[in-house]
Design an enzyme around this catalytic site. Structure first.
Site, PDB file in Angstrom:
ATOM      1  N   HIS A  53      37.027  -2.261  27.414  1.00  0.00           N
ATOM      2  CA  HIS A  53      37.878  -3.482  26.782  1.00  0.00           C
ATOM      3  C   HIS A  53      37.443  -3.278  25.083  1.00  0.00           C
ATOM      4  CE1 HIS A  53      39.665  -5.411  30.086  1.00  0.00           C
ATOM      5  NE2 HIS A  53      38.844  -5.952  30.616  1.00  0.00           N
ATOM      6  N   HIS A 111      33.311  -1.212  32.168  1.00  0.00           N
ATOM      7  CA  HIS A 111      34.770  -1.850  32.313  1.00  0.00           C
ATOM      8  C   HIS A 111      34.725  -2.646  30.844  1.00  0.00           C
ATOM      9  CE1 HIS A 111      38.121  -4.272  33.747  1.00  0.00           C
ATOM     10  NE2 HIS A 111      37.632  -5.088  33.335  1.00  0.00           N
ATOM     11  N   GLU A 112      33.589  -3.553  30.709  1.00  0.00           N
ATOM     12  CA  GLU A 112      33.668  -4.186  29.403  1.00  0.00           C
ATOM     13  C   GLU A 112      33.628  -3.451  28.177  1.00  0.00           C
ATOM     14  OE1 GLU A 112      34.468  -7.075  29.814  1.00  0.00           O
ATOM     15  OE2 GLU A 112      33.687  -7.650  32.011  1.00  0.00           O
ATOM     16  N   GLU A 126      43.679  -4.776  32.158  1.00  0.00           N
ATOM     17  CA  GLU A 126      42.419  -4.957  33.142  1.00  0.00           C
ATOM     18  C   GLU A 126      42.623  -3.502  33.921  1.00  0.00           C
ATOM     19  OE1 GLU A 126      39.970  -6.582  33.811  1.00  0.00           O
ATOM     20  OE2 GLU A 126      40.656  -7.856  32.383  1.00  0.00           O
TER      21      GLU A 126
END
Length: 340
Positions: free
Chosen positions: A182, A178-179, A255
């Site tokens: 980003h 997930h990071e 997100e």
């Protein structure tokens, strides 16, 4: 078809948020220019008065500058405000953001020294995503948190020991993915950019009201200062709220995009869903009282700083947990159907 509609919805929300930010940013820039220009104009008046009453008559000259500035202040206000804008507002705000990001980025120890298995997972995920391997740090904090700073070439991922202690290996890999998503999407840089106008509005409207001592000595000056302060306070408050609303919409969309990117990268949407459920059960109010500009870190965390505040209302920076789980469940169904 559902996947295409979801992407279109995310893109449309991002577009609306950016459009609102653009309009509000222009309004904030105009406000900052006028505020700085009026300040310069007030400083210029006594200077010109001294020149025309004390110095220029000695040389037998009179240029009428004071009269021109008094009767037509707009050119002076606009020119001076434009020149002072980066000095009074833009540079200090950017310096605050850089200092905070630097402090956050240096939190903890390199994972390669303390948790080599964690660094190996990030290395593998970066290879899968075909991006440079980011630096990863582990901060010694009980609260489970994860952040991504920077972008593709110079990214940094930060996780806390509280996060490591709470998640399984598969859930932790999903959070790291997930990071990394980003970083791939450049979300930290985008959030840094869109925070600037809001913080400029905050700085323009941060002056204290005039001292009552001025009311006794110079009542007219006190009244003028009070009116200007009240007008700026109201105007910048409205501008800040508009910025916060647009940033919240943009952050929520990004997100969801990072959730989808993580699920595609690991091939297991259910692991990220499990991690989100585990983390959402342990979100508590942070004890530290940080300034407004520092609270922007909350928008970078995988979940809001506190579920009760950060995931509800128009200004929430994250989608509610039910929405995120529903999107991930949809991906599970899509993958199951494709596998059959």
């Amino acid at each position: 078809m559902r996947h295409a509609r979801l992407r279109l919805s995310l893109l449309s929300r991002m577009g609306v948020a950016l459009a609102v930010l653009l309009v509000v940013s222009v309004a904030i820039a105009v406000t900052a220019i006028v505020a700085g220009g009026v300040l310069a104009w007030l400083v210029l008046l006594p200077v010109l008065y001294a020149l025309e009453t004390l110095l220029l008559p000695v040389f037998g000259e009179y240029y009428g500058l004071l009269h021109w500035v008094l009767t037509d202040p707009a050119p002076v206000v606009i020119a001076a405000g434009t020149v002072l804008l980066p000095l009074l507002y833009f540079r200090p705000v950017r310096a605050k953001i850089r200092a905070f990001r630097t402090e956050l980025g240096k939190a903890g120890a390199p994972a390669s020294e303390t948790h080599p298995e964690l660094a190996e997972v990030v290395r593998r995920l970066a290879q899968q995503a075909d991006v440079p391997e980011p630096d990863i740090y582990v901060a010694d904090r009980r609260r489970p948190e994860s952040y991504a700073l920077g972008g593709r070439p110079d990214g940094t991922v930060i996780v806390t020991t509280g996060l490591l202690n709470r998640l399984s290996a598969a859930e932790l890999e999903a959070v790291l993915a997930h990071e990394l998503s980003h970083l791939v999407n450049g979300d930290s840089r985008i959030m840094n950019l869109v925070l600037v106008p809001m913080l400029i509005a905050e700085q323009v409207g941060s002056d204290d009201p005039p001292s009552r001592r001025l009311l006794v000595s110079q009542p007219l000056a006190y009244l003028a200062h009070l009116v200007l302060w009240a007008a700026l306070s109201v105007l910048t408050t409205v501008q800040r709220w508009a910025c916060q609303l647009a940033i919240a919409v943009l952050s929520r969309s990004r997100e969801l995009a990072a959730d989808r990117g993580a699920a595609e990268l690991t091939g297991s949407p259910s692991d990220l869903a499990s991690a989100l459920e585990a983390l959402s059960d342990n979100r508590e109010r942070p004890r530290e009282d940080k300034r407004t500009w520092a609270k922007s870190a909350g928008a970078l965390d995988i979940l809001p700083r506190e579920t009760a505040v950060g995931s509800r209302g128009l200004l929430r920076t994250h989608p509610d947990i039910e929405t995120r789980l529903q999107h991930l469940e949809t991906m599970v169904v899509e993958r199951t159907s494709a596998g059959q």
